[in-house]
Design a protein around this motif. Sequence first.
Motif, mmCIF file in Angstrom:
data_model
loop_
_atom_site.group_PDB
_atom_site.id
_atom_site.type_symbol
_atom_site.label_atom_id
_atom_site.label_comp_id
_atom_site.label_asym_id
_atom_site.label_seq_id
_atom_site.Cartn_x
_atom_site.Cartn_y
_atom_site.Cartn_z
ATOM 1 N N UNK A 25 0.446 10.026 -3.577
ATOM 2 C CA UNK A 25 -0.175 10.448 -2.242
ATOM 3 C C UNK A 25 0.805 10.729 -1.021
ATOM 4 N N UNK A 26 1.998 10.044 -1.161
ATOM 5 C CA UNK A 26 3.090 10.249 -0.148
ATOM 6 C C UNK A 26 4.324 10.351 -0.763
ATOM 7 N N UNK A 27 5.345 11.067 -0.218
ATOM 8 C CA UNK A 27 6.938 11.174 -0.896
ATOM 9 C C UNK A 27 7.424 10.148 -0.316
ATOM 10 N N UNK A 64 0.634 -1.253 0.126
ATOM 11 C CA UNK A 64 -0.003 -0.098 -0.106
ATOM 12 C C UNK A 64 0.948 1.300 0.030
ATOM 13 N N UNK A 65 1.955 1.160 0.697
ATOM 14 C CA UNK A 65 2.791 2.363 0.687
ATOM 15 C C UNK A 65 3.353 2.597 -0.549
ATOM 16 N N UNK A 66 3.845 1.508 -1.130
ATOM 17 C CA UNK A 66 4.404 1.469 -2.514
ATOM 18 C C UNK A 66 3.326 2.333 -3.348
ATOM 19 N N UNK A 67 2.388 1.877 -3.413
ATOM 20 C CA UNK A 67 1.064 2.214 -4.159
ATOM 21 C C UNK A 67 1.190 3.750 -4.088
ATOM 22 N N UNK A 68 1.169 4.246 -2.749
ATOM 23 C CA UNK A 68 1.027 5.663 -2.571
ATOM 24 C C UNK A 68 2.180 6.518 -3.085
#
Length: 71
Positions: free
Chosen positions: A53-55, A44-48
């Motif tokens: 959505x996130x740096x 999920x973080x990789x997708x963001x």
Amino acid sequence: MSTHPNRGPKGPSANPAPEAIRAAREAAGLTQTAAAGLVHSTLRRWQEWEEGKHRMHPGLWELFEIKRRRG
């Protein structure tokens, strides 16, 4: 100006752009799951990161680049 690494001026140690993250992953022939695993992150973080959505922290970007080159 803040001295936080994610808010400083652009340069060699700046946060990678979402397009660069995706392009590097695809060039390495990795799925998002596999790429996330290389930097000990969640899917999920990789997708963001790819969605903007996130740096991604410059240190994780550097780790990803090192590990993908080792192939």
